[in-house]
Design a protein around this motif. Sequence first.
Motif, PDB file in Angstrom:
ATOM      1  N   ARG A  14       0.633  -1.026  -0.137  1.00 45.05           N
ATOM      2  CA  ARG A  14       0.020  -0.022   0.275  1.00 45.05           C
ATOM      3  C   ARG A  14       0.680   1.017  -0.115  1.00 45.05           C
ATOM      4  O   ARG A  14       1.773   1.566   0.815  1.00 45.05           O
ATOM      5  CB  ARG A  14      -1.031   0.259   0.834  1.00 45.05           C
ATOM      6  CG  ARG A  14      -1.660  -1.389   1.221  1.00 45.05           C
ATOM      7  CD  ARG A  14      -2.867  -1.259   2.470  1.00 45.05           C
ATOM      8  NE  ARG A  14      -3.093   0.578   2.242  1.00 45.05           N
ATOM      9  CZ  ARG A  14      -4.955   0.902   3.155  1.00 45.05           C
ATOM     10  NH1 ARG A  14      -4.268  -0.334   3.886  1.00 45.05           N
ATOM     11  NH2 ARG A  14      -4.602   1.714   3.411  1.00 45.05           N
ATOM     12  N   TYR A  15       0.483   2.473  -0.475  1.00 42.38           N
ATOM     13  CA  TYR A  15       1.176   3.303  -0.527  1.00 42.38           C
ATOM     14  C   TYR A  15       1.485   4.589   0.269  1.00 42.38           C
ATOM     15  O   TYR A  15      -0.631   4.580   1.174  1.00 42.38           O
ATOM     16  CB  TYR A  15       0.318   4.443  -1.699  1.00 42.38           C
ATOM     17  CG  TYR A  15       1.108   6.194  -1.909  1.00 42.38           C
ATOM     18  CD1 TYR A  15       1.538   6.239  -2.145  1.00 42.38           C
ATOM     19  CD2 TYR A  15      -0.122   6.564  -1.193  1.00 42.38           C
ATOM     20  CE1 TYR A  15       2.555   7.266  -1.821  1.00 42.38           C
ATOM     21  CE2 TYR A  15       0.092   7.861  -1.298  1.00 42.38           C
ATOM     22  CZ  TYR A  15       1.852   8.988  -2.120  1.00 42.38           C
ATOM     23  OH  TYR A  15       2.213   9.704  -2.255  1.00 42.38           O
ATOM     24  N   ASN A  16       1.635   4.771   1.004  1.00 41.70           N
ATOM     25  CA  ASN A  16       2.027   5.655   2.280  1.00 41.70           C
ATOM     26  C   ASN A  16       1.847   6.592   1.839  1.00 41.70           C
ATOM     27  O   ASN A  16       2.940   7.155   1.679  1.00 41.70           O
ATOM     28  CB  ASN A  16       2.989   4.779   2.723  1.00 41.70           C
ATOM     29  CG  ASN A  16       3.507   5.652   4.452  1.00 41.70           C
ATOM     30  OD1 ASN A  16       2.020   6.555   4.651  1.00 41.70           O
ATOM     31  ND2 ASN A  16       4.203   5.489   5.220  1.00 41.70           N
ATOM     32  N   ALA A  49       4.833   8.895   3.419  1.00 43.86           N
ATOM     33  CA  ALA A  49       6.374   8.490   3.453  1.00 43.86           C
ATOM     34  C   ALA A  49       7.217   9.378   2.524  1.00 43.86           C
ATOM     35  O   ALA A  49       6.220  10.836   1.587  1.00 43.86           O
ATOM     36  CB  ALA A  49       6.233   7.352   3.033  1.00 43.86           C
TER      37      ALA A  49
END
Length: 104
Positions: free
Chosen positions: A65-67, A70
Amino acid sequence: MIIAQEEIFGPVLSILPYETEEEAVRIANDTIYGLAGGVWSGDPERAMRVARRMRTGQVDVNGGRYNPLAPFGGYKQSGHGKDMSIYSMEEYTRIKHVCVKLAE
């Protein structure tokens, strides 16, 4: 092929065959762009090994999953700097050391 060389904004999925891990990494890195990429493998160690060798700002492994918290940014012609972090400032900072002899 253009689809393998250009920064295509999707949803688009291009699938290119490869024989070896080395060839897969070469294909992935054979572009002037490097915003994001993905690796899918049943072997997590192999997936991480390949991800580390990819010259992209973000690599998703097995659908990770894309954070949004970040640091985000690309490599090569996909941009400079990393949004959302101290790294965004460091990209545009040049350190200079100046030595001055003060008057006596």
